[in-house]
Every structure is written in C-alpha cells, then in structure tokens.
Write a protein that holds these residues in place. Structure first.
Motif, PDB file in Angstrom:
ATOM      1  N   MET A   1     -28.810  55.148  92.345  1.00  0.00           N
ATOM      2  CA  MET A   1     -27.674  55.464  91.471  1.00  0.00           C
ATOM      3  C   MET A   1     -28.059  56.605  90.546  1.00  0.00           C
ATOM      4  O   MET A   1     -29.121  56.601  89.965  1.00  0.00           O
ATOM      5  CB  MET A   1     -27.323  54.223  90.642  1.00  0.00           C
ATOM      6  N   SER A   2     -27.217  57.554  90.427  1.00  0.00           N
ATOM      7  CA  SER A   2     -27.507  58.682  89.556  1.00  0.00           C
ATOM      8  C   SER A   2     -27.405  58.273  88.109  1.00  0.00           C
ATOM      9  O   SER A   2     -26.875  57.241  87.747  1.00  0.00           O
ATOM     10  CB  SER A   2     -26.522  59.824  89.845  1.00  0.00           C
ATOM     11  N   ALA A   3     -27.894  59.109  87.262  1.00  0.00           N
ATOM     12  CA  ALA A   3     -27.806  58.831  85.829  1.00  0.00           C
ATOM     13  C   ALA A   3     -26.385  58.715  85.390  1.00  0.00           C
ATOM     14  O   ALA A   3     -26.037  57.947  84.516  1.00  0.00           O
ATOM     15  CB  ALA A   3     -28.527  59.924  85.062  1.00  0.00           C
ATOM     16  N   THR A   4     -25.512  59.475  86.041  1.00  0.00           N
ATOM     17  CA  THR A   4     -24.104  59.425  85.662  1.00  0.00           C
ATOM     18  C   THR A   4     -23.442  58.150  86.147  1.00  0.00           C
ATOM     19  O   THR A   4     -22.313  57.876  85.813  1.00  0.00           O
ATOM     20  CB  THR A   4     -23.346  60.630  86.238  1.00  0.00           C
ATOM     21  N   GLY A   5     -24.141  57.389  86.963  1.00  0.00           N
ATOM     22  CA  GLY A   5     -23.587  56.124  87.421  1.00  0.00           C
ATOM     23  C   GLY A   5     -23.606  55.058  86.353  1.00  0.00           C
ATOM     24  O   GLY A   5     -23.136  53.954  86.583  1.00  0.00           O
ATOM     25  N   GLY A   6     -24.185  55.366  85.177  1.00  0.00           N
ATOM     26  CA  GLY A   6     -24.154  54.411  84.083  1.00  0.00           C
ATOM     27  C   GLY A   6     -25.327  53.453  84.077  1.00  0.00           C
ATOM     28  O   GLY A   6     -25.233  52.368  83.510  1.00  0.00           O
ATOM     29  N   GLY A  56     -26.124  47.104  93.905  1.00  0.00           N
ATOM     30  CA  GLY A  56     -25.234  47.995  94.643  1.00  0.00           C
ATOM     31  C   GLY A  56     -25.701  49.435  94.582  1.00  0.00           C
ATOM     32  O   GLY A  56     -25.656  50.163  95.582  1.00  0.00           O
ATOM     33  N   GLY A  57     -26.179  49.876  93.409  1.00  0.00           N
ATOM     34  CA  GLY A  57     -26.689  51.238  93.275  1.00  0.00           C
ATOM     35  C   GLY A  57     -27.909  51.475  94.135  1.00  0.00           C
ATOM     36  O   GLY A  57     -28.063  52.540  94.740  1.00  0.00           O
ATOM     37  N   LYS A  58     -28.774  50.460  94.230  1.00  0.00           N
ATOM     38  CA  LYS A  58     -29.974  50.587  95.063  1.00  0.00           C
ATOM     39  C   LYS A  58     -29.613  50.669  96.540  1.00  0.00           C
ATOM     40  O   LYS A  58     -30.130  51.511  97.289  1.00  0.00           O
ATOM     41  CB  LYS A  58     -30.905  49.408  94.814  1.00  0.00           C
ATOM     42  N   LYS A  59     -28.705  49.798  96.983  1.00  0.00           N
ATOM     43  CA  LYS A  59     -28.311  49.789  98.393  1.00  0.00           C
ATOM     44  C   LYS A  59     -27.570  51.061  98.786  1.00  0.00           C
ATOM     45  O   LYS A  59     -27.634  51.510  99.928  1.00  0.00           O
ATOM     46  CB  LYS A  59     -27.442  48.556  98.678  1.00  0.00           C
ATOM     47  N   ALA A  60     -26.846  51.651  97.836  1.00  0.00           N
ATOM     48  CA  ALA A  60     -26.075  52.866  98.131  1.00  0.00           C
ATOM     49  C   ALA A  60     -26.968  54.059  98.439  1.00  0.00           C
ATOM     50  O   ALA A  60     -26.511  55.038  99.032  1.00  0.00           O
ATOM     51  CB  ALA A  60     -25.153  53.197  96.957  1.00  0.00           C
ATOM     52  N   GLU A  75     -21.278  51.055  99.058  1.00  0.00           N
ATOM     53  CA  GLU A  75     -21.888  49.793  98.617  1.00  0.00           C
ATOM     54  C   GLU A  75     -21.594  49.566  97.135  1.00  0.00           C
ATOM     55  O   GLU A  75     -21.394  48.432  96.693  1.00  0.00           O
ATOM     56  CB  GLU A  75     -23.403  49.822  98.828  1.00  0.00           C
ATOM     57  N   ARG A  76     -21.555  50.645  96.373  1.00  0.00           N
ATOM     58  CA  ARG A  76     -21.289  50.509  94.933  1.00  0.00           C
ATOM     59  C   ARG A  76     -19.886  49.973  94.679  1.00  0.00           C
ATOM     60  O   ARG A  76     -19.653  49.226  93.721  1.00  0.00           O
ATOM     61  CB  ARG A  76     -21.500  51.861  94.247  1.00  0.00           C
ATOM     62  N   TYR A  77     -18.940  50.332  95.540  1.00  0.00           N
ATOM     63  CA  TYR A  77     -17.589  49.803  95.394  1.00  0.00           C
ATOM     64  C   TYR A  77     -17.539  48.325  95.769  1.00  0.00           C
ATOM     65  O   TYR A  77     -16.843  47.525  95.133  1.00  0.00           O
ATOM     66  CB  TYR A  77     -16.615  50.580  96.283  1.00  0.00           C
ATOM     67  N   VAL A  78     -18.276  47.970  96.828  1.00  0.00           N
ATOM     68  CA  VAL A  78     -18.299  46.570  97.265  1.00  0.00           C
ATOM     69  C   VAL A  78     -18.836  45.678  96.153  1.00  0.00           C
ATOM     70  O   VAL A  78     -18.251  44.628  95.823  1.00  0.00           O
ATOM     71  CB  VAL A  78     -19.162  46.408  98.541  1.00  0.00           C
ATOM     72  N   TYR A  79     -19.949  46.089  95.556  1.00  0.00           N
ATOM     73  CA  TYR A  79     -20.541  45.259  94.510  1.00  0.00           C
ATOM     74  C   TYR A  79     -19.702  45.285  93.235  1.00  0.00           C
ATOM     75  O   TYR A  79     -19.684  44.304  92.482  1.00  0.00           O
ATOM     76  CB  TYR A  79     -21.980  45.702  94.246  1.00  0.00           C
ATOM     77  N   GLY A  80     -19.006  46.379  92.994  1.00  0.00           N
ATOM     78  CA  GLY A  80     -18.070  46.402  91.875  1.00  0.00           C
ATOM     79  C   GLY A  80     -16.944  45.399  92.068  1.00  0.00           C
ATOM     80  O   GLY A  80     -16.504  44.742  91.119  1.00  0.00           O
ATOM     81  N   PHE A  81     -16.480  45.249  93.311  1.00  0.00           N
ATOM     82  CA  PHE A  81     -15.432  44.269  93.595  1.00  0.00           C
ATOM     83  C   PHE A  81     -15.972  42.844  93.445  1.00  0.00           C
ATOM     84  O   PHE A  81     -15.272  41.956  92.940  1.00  0.00           O
ATOM     85  CB  PHE A  81     -14.890  44.481  95.012  1.00  0.00           C
ATOM     86  N   LEU A  82     -17.222  42.622  93.867  1.00  0.00           N
ATOM     87  CA  LEU A  82     -17.831  41.300  93.696  1.00  0.00           C
ATOM     88  C   LEU A  82     -17.911  40.918  92.219  1.00  0.00           C
ATOM     89  O   LEU A  82     -17.759  39.749  91.859  1.00  0.00           O
ATOM     90  CB  LEU A  82     -19.230  41.279  94.315  1.00  0.00           C
ATOM     91  N   VAL A  83     -18.143  41.916  91.371  1.00  0.00           N
ATOM     92  CA  VAL A  83     -18.194  41.661  89.930  1.00  0.00           C
ATOM     93  C   VAL A  83     -16.879  41.062  89.443  1.00  0.00           C
ATOM     94  O   VAL A  83     -16.867  40.105  88.665  1.00  0.00           O
ATOM     95  CB  VAL A  83     -18.507  42.967  89.166  1.00  0.00           C
ATOM     96  N   SER A  84     -15.766  41.618  89.895  1.00  0.00           N
ATOM     97  CA  SER A  84     -14.465  41.104  89.453  1.00  0.00           C
ATOM     98  C   SER A  84     -14.265  39.662  89.910  1.00  0.00           C
ATOM     99  O   SER A  84     -13.691  38.840  89.186  1.00  0.00           O
ATOM    100  CB  SER A  84     -13.334  41.996  89.974  1.00  0.00           C
ATOM    101  N   LEU A 249     -11.769  62.549 100.969  1.00  0.00           N
ATOM    102  CA  LEU A 249     -12.030  61.115 100.862  1.00  0.00           C
ATOM    103  C   LEU A 249     -13.392  60.899 100.215  1.00  0.00           C
ATOM    104  O   LEU A 249     -14.382  61.508 100.626  1.00  0.00           O
ATOM    105  CB  LEU A 249     -12.009  60.457 102.248  1.00  0.00           C
ATOM    106  N   HIS A 250     -13.432  60.025  99.223  1.00  0.00           N
ATOM    107  CA  HIS A 250     -14.707  59.688  98.598  1.00  0.00           C
ATOM    108  C   HIS A 250     -15.467  58.709  99.484  1.00  0.00           C
ATOM    109  O   HIS A 250     -15.023  57.596  99.733  1.00  0.00           O
ATOM    110  CB  HIS A 250     -14.478  59.070  97.216  1.00  0.00           C
ATOM    111  N   LEU A 251     -16.639  59.152  99.982  1.00  0.00           N
ATOM    112  CA  LEU A 251     -17.530  58.272 100.740  1.00  0.00           C
ATOM    113  C   LEU A 251     -18.393  57.460  99.783  1.00  0.00           C
ATOM    114  O   LEU A 251     -19.042  56.495 100.180  1.00  0.00           O
ATOM    115  CB  LEU A 251     -18.432  59.104 101.660  1.00  0.00           C
ATOM    116  N   GLY A 252     -18.404  57.849  98.552  1.00  0.00           N
ATOM    117  CA  GLY A 252     -19.129  57.196  97.473  1.00  0.00           C
ATOM    118  C   GLY A 252     -18.791  57.946  96.202  1.00  0.00           C
ATOM    119  O   GLY A 252     -18.104  58.970  96.242  1.00  0.00           O
ATOM    120  N   PRO A 253     -19.250  57.478  95.046  1.00  0.00           N
ATOM    121  CA  PRO A 253     -18.909  58.150  93.796  1.00  0.00           C
ATOM    122  C   PRO A 253     -19.335  59.617  93.743  1.00  0.00           C
ATOM    123  O   PRO A 253     -18.644  60.442  93.155  1.00  0.00           O
ATOM    124  CB  PRO A 253     -19.665  57.322  92.744  1.00  0.00           C
ATOM    125  N   GLU A 254     -20.488  59.939  94.362  1.00  0.00           N
ATOM    126  CA  GLU A 254     -20.985  61.321  94.325  1.00  0.00           C
ATOM    127  C   GLU A 254     -21.049  61.941  95.705  1.00  0.00           C
ATOM    128  O   GLU A 254     -21.893  62.808  95.962  1.00  0.00           O
ATOM    129  CB  GLU A 254     -22.380  61.362  93.676  1.00  0.00           C
TER     130      GLU A 254
END
Length: 302
Positions: A1-6, A56-60, A75-84, A249-254
């Motif tokens: 995950m990049s630094a901008t990923g939070g 999720g950031g590691k797997k991405a 993967e980051r989107y998948v884990y974000g959905f799991l959070v909800s 299409l976004h394949l991921g955040p970055e």
C-alpha cells in the motif's frame, strides 16, 4: 500500500482502538454498563477492521499472474467491503441487541468513575487518531467537500478510517450521555438507550461504507479531470487527430486501465501509426501516471 493509501492513519487508529478496547472492557467489568460493553465490542471490531485494511494492502502488492493478468489491486476493495460487514454485524447488531437487553432489564451502574474516566480517555485517543486521518486525507482531498471525498476516493482505506473514527467519537459521546443520564436519574434504561443509539450509528456507517466499496468493486472509471487529461494527451494533432471513444477502469486505487479507439490519417503508413501509438501511450502515462495498462486501437474516422 502506498503512503497515500492511508497506512499512517490505519496504524494510528489500530493502536488507539486496541488501547481503548482494553480500557472499555475493564470499565464494563467494574461498572456493568452496557454502553461500555457495546463500545468495547465496537473498538474490537474497529481494530479487526484496521488489521483487514493492512492485510488488503499487503495482498494488493502481489505480482500479476496468468490467472490474474491485471494484478491484485482490487484486493484493497475486497477487504474494504469486509470491513463494512464486520462493522455491521459485530459492532452494530451486537450493540442493538445489548441495548435492547439493558432496556428490558435495567440496573444501576456500579463504580461509575470507571466508565466516565475510560470514556474521557477514549475521546482523547480517538481524537488523536481522527486528527491523523484528517491530516492524511487533506493531502488528497484538495478542494472537494468531505462528503464528495468519501464518495469519490478510489483508495478505500482513508474513507473507512475517517468514517470509523468519526463514528467512534460520536459513539463515545452517546455512551457518555447514556452513563451520565443513568447516574443523574438512577435509571439504567438510559444506559440501554445510549447503547441502542451506538448500534444504530454503527449500522448506518456500515451501510454507507458497503455502498461505497461496492461501487469500487464493480469497477469505477477515472475521474473527469483524469479523463480530460488522457484525451488531451492522446491527440498529437498530426497522426492522432482525435479520440473516437474511450473507456477507463480502476484496477486498483493506483492503477488505471485505459482503452481507446483513436482516429489516425487515412494515408499514414503502418510504421507511422505504430510510432504514433507508442508516443500517445507515453504522453498519457506522463499526464496520468496511474495509467499503467493502455490499449489504443487505431481507426479512420468516417
């Protein structure tokens, strides 16, 4: 995950929530407050959520494979959905159940200073975590409103942490209100009502997160500004005269996929067209660095 990923905001939130969860459970053990129990479970759920975001950031970051040729950015989107889902089930539903039980069978608080002290500590700790998330988000938000930032952010981590921390602060105020009213009136029903309010708040936040991450999972296009820059960069006015149509299409955040049909001159040679496509790809990547996968199809506009 990049630094901008939070990442910094996630780690700050994780540390704060682990410390707060321990304090809340201790306060519950001494006082019997259902608000403290609900808030303790809320903090445990939040801690699990931050761990999911880091995972999720590691797997991405895994390299693309033949089975997944566009990589694992989603993967980051998948884990974000799991959070909800975790926030809804473990945090929200449990708090609603606990609040209902407390209203059915209210009892006085014991050792009231434990929950009050822990809640005040938790407000300070959550405030620090929220401040860190705000600072990181402001670097990306630009002139957007906060609601627009949460709706349009392509990296799920910061909106998740922002909403979690914001919800946690409101939940702490609700818990403090429930405990305070119980102490003032001597009626434990207020503690249960505070717990119900916390549960309702968590359910609402979980539904908002689910809606946003679902949109990302389905696949979102680049923003209007990025689309305009890509269109402008693709055209050189010589060999590439215009963009006939384009899809992004976004394949991921970055990581962004760009597919476009571009108009070329009818009398250009194959070598000229091939060179023009290579140059257009280079210009697009310079204009929008996250455009990693680019497919340009030449055609003659009729």
């Amino acid at each position: 995950m990049s630094a901008t990923g939070g990442t910094k905001a996630i780690v700050a939130a994780l540390g704060a929530n682990l410390a707060i969860a321990a304090g809340k459970f201790i306060a519950f053990a001494f006082s019997g407050s259902s608000s403290m129990l609900a808030e303790g479970v809320h903090s445990v759920a939040d801690s699990g959520n931050q761990a999911l975001l880091l995972l999720g950031g590691k797997k991405a970051r895994k390299q693309a494979t033949e089975e997944h040729p566009f990589g694992y950015g989603r993967e980051r989107y998948v884990y974000g959905f799991l959070v909800s889902i975790v926030l809804f089930t473990i945090g929200g539903v449990f708090a609603l159940y606990e609040g209902y039980e407390k209203i059915r069978s209210p009892h006085e608080l014991e050792h009231w200073y434990w929950p009050v002290g822990v809640l005040l500590f938790a407000i300070v700790a959550e405030g620090f975590s929220f401040r860190t998330a705000l600072k990181e988000a402001n670097e990306l938000r630009g002139k957007q409103s906060w609601s627009s930032f949460v709706r349009t952010a392509k990296a799920p981590e910061l909106p998740v942490v922002l909403l979690e921390d914001f919800g946690a602060l409101i939940g702490l105020v609700l818990a403090l209100g429930g405990v305070g009213l119980t102490l003032l009136t001597g009626d434990g029903v207020w503690d249960g009502i505070g717990t119900l309010c916390i549960g309702a708040l968590l359910v609402v936040i979980a539904l908002v997160l689910a809606a946003e991450t679902k949109s990302l999972l389905l696949g979102e296009a680049a923003g209007p500004d990025q689309v305009a820059r890509i269109r402008a960069a693709a055209v050189d006015g010589n060999t590439v005269t215009s963009v006939i149509h384009m899809r992004t299409l976004h394949l991921g955040p970055e990581e962004l996929l760009v597919a476009a049909k571009i108009a070329v001159r009818h009398d250009d040679t194959a070598a000229q067209v091939a060179r023009a496509i290579d140059e257009a790809e280079a210009r697009i990547r310079e204009a929008v660095p996250i455009a990693r996968v680019i497919y340009l199809e030449p055609d003659i506009r009729r």
